[in-house]
Design a protein around this motif. Structure first.
Motif, short mmCIF file in Angstrom:
data_model
loop_
_atom_site.label_atom_id
_atom_site.label_comp_id
_atom_site.label_asym_id
_atom_site.label_seq_id
_atom_site.Cartn_x
_atom_site.Cartn_y
_atom_site.Cartn_z
N HIS A 8 -17.17 -69.40 -0.19
CA HIS A 8 -18.19 -68.38 -0.41
C HIS A 8 -19.08 -68.22 0.81
N LEU A 9 -19.45 -66.99 1.09
CA LEU A 9 -20.56 -66.72 1.98
C LEU A 9 -21.82 -66.69 1.12
N VAL A 10 -22.76 -67.54 1.44
CA VAL A 10 -24.02 -67.62 0.68
C VAL A 10 -25.14 -67.09 1.57
N LEU A 20 -15.06 -65.10 -0.16
CA LEU A 20 -14.26 -64.55 0.93
C LEU A 20 -12.82 -64.41 0.48
N GLU A 21 -12.25 -63.26 0.76
CA GLU A 21 -10.86 -63.00 0.34
C GLU A 21 -9.92 -63.58 1.39
N ASN A 53 -19.14 -57.58 2.66
CA ASN A 53 -18.86 -56.82 1.44
C ASN A 53 -18.21 -55.48 1.76
N ARG A 54 -18.67 -54.86 2.82
CA ARG A 54 -18.09 -53.57 3.21
C ARG A 54 -16.66 -53.75 3.71
N TYR A 55 -16.41 -54.81 4.46
CA TYR A 55 -15.08 -55.09 4.99
C TYR A 55 -14.10 -55.41 3.87
N GLN A 56 -14.57 -56.17 2.88
CA GLN A 56 -13.68 -56.59 1.78
C GLN A 56 -13.66 -55.61 0.62
N GLY A 57 -14.66 -54.73 0.54
CA GLY A 57 -14.79 -53.87 -0.63
C GLY A 57 -15.28 -54.63 -1.84
N THR A 58 -16.20 -55.59 -1.63
CA THR A 58 -16.70 -56.44 -2.71
C THR A 58 -18.21 -56.27 -2.88
N GLU A 59 -18.77 -56.97 -3.85
CA GLU A 59 -20.20 -57.00 -4.07
C GLU A 59 -20.65 -58.45 -4.26
#
Length: 442
Positions: free
Chosen positions: A74-76, A153-154, A263-269
């Motif tokens: 995880h990125l925290v 992180l994916e 988040n923008r790079y992975q398309g996550t929140e």
């Protein structure tokens, strides 16, 4: 030319001599400042004991040998705190394993022991990476009342294994120390470099193609402007190093920007783990607006100090201005020291030293003593001349003189102008008196 009548001599060369002395003084201060610039520009950066990107090249993020499907990295992101060194927030990597032994890896530790303050003064900012149980770190953030968010992180198994191997190597006693830099090498950029290495450079290539339109000074202001004193000091000390446009990869020195980019790079929140209900983001006046208000106050004080016929009002303003001049004298001496003798490269080539420098001690002494504005007026006129020359150069060569310091031009102009006008008017009256005496003698 001289007129001699009754033993009285008026020498018409005095004005010319004074003009030459003033021109020489301006050239001297510009030459000395150029020497300061050259000295600061020639400084070399210290060697980093553990350069991030170079060491990451030694690790394999493509051919993992173990099944790490149960692990998550995880990125925290931890939002700003109350202490000055927490204003930008914090970034960490958390490794979760199936056994529940979750570990935080932080690149933001330093010790006040072992000569920290001396190292800090000279720009030798040695920070460390540490590993600690997640529950322990989360308890600390909760006690500090800070908002904490995380995003997974994916990564495939090989990327996870590469990151874990690198982190375990990085926390060894011989590898844990690195040379911290406010903008180029901090807790967020170290995590950014790891993510980039795991993605085989794709993260960097993607981010460098995005121009933010910000400079480091502008992006930092959102976190510094809540504290007028601190933002004033930092904006004065920082030179053109922080005024270059950044791409998104460079802007990730800020933990919040790093989180947004991932988040923008992975398309996550991100998921919010804890929230501080009392501390909110600063939404007040920017530093320039505060500097404008400060300029008006200083203009009032310096005008009363220079022109007031009320002795008490003039004396009070003199003392208040003396306090301001003492502060700026000390601050400019600090800047001079940092430019010439330290590795604080953010201070190099700082044009503020042209018109805010230790010569302000003259203003301090004269204001404290409550003397006439003669010396203050002369020096103020000299500084105003230097400021005008610097602004002309800034206008003619905006791509060269990029330092964003108009707030300090405004602040110091509001201080110098009343004293310069007072002295100029006094000189004008004296010349009129001398001309009248000359006519009477004729």
């Amino acid at each position: 030319m001289s007129i001699n009548n009754g033993g009285v001599e008026i020498n018409g060369s005095n004005g010319y001599s004074y003009g030459m002395r003033k021109l020489f003084s301006i050239l001297l201060i510009l030459l000395s400042t150029g020497t300061i610039f050259a000295a600061s520009f020639s400084q070399e950066r210290l060697e980093n004991p553990f350069p991030s990107e170079e060491n990451l090249l030694e690790f394999d993020f493509k051919s993992g040998k173990n099944d790490l499907g149960g692990y998550t990295v995880h990125l925290v992101t931890i939002d700003t705190g109350d202490e000055v060194y927490t204003y930008f927030g914090h970034s960490s990597l958390e490794v979760e394993d199936p056994a529940g032994d979750d570990v935080f890896f932080d690149y933001g530790y330093f010790s006040f022991d072992d000569g920290f303050y001396l190292d800090f003064a000279f720009g030798r900012l040695y920070y460390m990476v540490s590993a600690s149980p997640s529950f322990h770190r989360m308890a600390e953030f909760e006690n500090e009342g800070r908002t904490v968010r995380e995003v997974a992180l994916e990564l495939d198994d090989a990327q996870k294994e590469g990151i874990i191997n690198f982190l375990n190597y990085n926390i060894r006693e011989d590898n844990r120390t690195y040379l911290y830099h406010y903008y180029d090498d901090n807790c967020a950029t170290r995590v950014r470099d790891i993510i980039n290495a795991a993605t085989d450079g794709e993260f960097r290539a993607w981010a460098e193609a995005i121009q933010t339109g910000w400079t480091k000074r502008e992006s930092a202001s959102a976190y510094l402007d809540k504290d007028l004193f601190f933002s004033f000091v930092i904006n004065y000390l920082e030179g053109p190093y922080v005024d270059k446009p950044m791409n998104l990869y460079q802007a990730m020195y800020l933990p919040e920007v790093l989180e947004t980019a991932v988040n923008r790079y992975q398309g996550t929140e991100s998921t919010v783990l804890m929230t501080d209900a009392y501390r909110t983001k600063y939404a007040g006046m920017p530093f320039f607006a505060k500097a404008a208000l400060l300029s008006l106050l200083l203009l009032l004080l310096s005008s009363v100090s220079a022109f007031s016929k009320n002795r008490l009002a003039g004396r009070i303003c003199d003392i208040l201005m003396a306090a301001f001049f003492l502060f700026m004298t000390i601050l400019s001496a600090v800047l001079l020291f940092m430019m010439l003798f330290t590795d604080h490269d953010v201070t190099y080539m700082n044009a503020n030293i042209l018109f805010i420098n230790p010569a302000l001690v003259v203003f301090f002494v004269e204001s404290l003593a409550g003397r006439s504005c003669k010396k203050r007026g002369r020096l103020a006129l000299l500084f105003l001349s230097v400021m005008i020359c610097a602004l002309i150069l800034k206008g003619l060569f905006p791509m060269v003189f990029i330092q964003e310091n108009l707030a300090f031009y405004m602040i110091m102009a509001s201080v110098y102008i009343p004293y310069a006008v007072k002295w100029s008017l006094s000189c004008h009256r004296n010349r009129k008196g001398m001309n009248k005496d000359a006519r009477d003698l004729l």
